[in-house]
Design a protein around this motif. Sequence first.
Motif, PDB file in Angstrom:
ATOM      1  N   LYS A  33       0.735  -1.226  -0.041  1.00  0.00           N
ATOM      2  CA  LYS A  33      -0.090   0.076  -0.004  1.00  0.00           C
ATOM      3  C   LYS A  33       0.880   1.404  -0.172  1.00  0.00           C
ATOM      4  CE  LYS A  33      -3.731   0.118   2.573  1.00  0.00           C
ATOM      5  NZ  LYS A  33      -4.658   0.092   3.834  1.00  0.00           N
ATOM      6  N   GLY A  43      -5.712   1.761  -1.629  1.00  0.00           N
ATOM      7  CA  GLY A  43      -5.715   0.480  -0.739  1.00  0.00           C
ATOM      8  C   GLY A  43      -4.597  -0.240  -1.306  1.00  0.00           C
ATOM      9  N   PHE A  44      -4.669  -1.552  -0.976  1.00  0.00           N
ATOM     10  CA  PHE A  44      -3.561  -2.489  -1.200  1.00  0.00           C
ATOM     11  C   PHE A  44      -3.472  -2.980  -2.710  1.00  0.00           C
ATOM     12  CE2 PHE A  44      -3.931  -3.642   3.069  1.00  0.00           C
ATOM     13  CZ  PHE A  44      -2.404  -3.846   3.447  1.00  0.00           C
ATOM     14  N   GLU A  71      -5.639  -3.674  -8.015  1.00  0.00           N
ATOM     15  CA  GLU A  71      -5.866  -2.592  -7.019  1.00  0.00           C
ATOM     16  C   GLU A  71      -7.156  -2.356  -6.703  1.00  0.00           C
ATOM     17  OE1 GLU A  71      -3.740   0.919  -8.102  1.00  0.00           O
ATOM     18  OE2 GLU A  71      -2.209  -0.233  -9.361  1.00  0.00           O
TER      19      GLU A  71
END
Length: 206
Positions: A33, A43-44, A71
């Motif tokens: 992240k 986000g991640f 993503e």
Amino acid sequence: PYINMPENYGTILQFRGPSTKFFNYTLQVDRGKGAQWAFSALGFATNYMATINISPRDNLSFSLMYQQSKEDDWLNWIEDNLLGIYTKNQRTTVASMNWFGGDKHELRIKAQMVAFTARKPRAYLGDVSGSLNPIEMALLPFSLSDVAFQIRYRYEIMPLAYLYVVYSKGGRIVELDEEDSLGELYKRPWDDPQADNFTLKVRYRF
């Protein structure tokens, strides 16, 4: 506009196969992240990558790279302080071949293909503090296809004089749709290229 991004943190797992003169490969998975891991991810971001290199002879080599990334909160600037957050999937394939025929001949072939999809869009406005504020506004999902292909041959006519023969084809297409087929996305700019060129050139270096 300036937008506050999350702190950087993540992890990488990488495996390198036995490296020989003929063959080697690498497998990698990373998840993280922040801007260090994915430039526009709130986000991640998760990435999977595999590479393989084959050299059957000293003057001949092949390479292939495939990468897939996802993503969940990809941030995309649209206009002014309007931004969208999407679920992003991207697949990239890069293949190449290099051949050298003594000191006079050189042949290189390379293809790069990118398939990019942005789904589940949500609209936000950025404020002066760098925060994102959700708004009720319809945004459309979209797909992006990018292909670049080149064949390049070089022949040494005499010392410092070279003949170049180059064929290039490719382009980029963006569609407001939800096409997810990798093969279909890769075909779009190939079937409707922005560039399709053949070049013949002689260069002499003084």
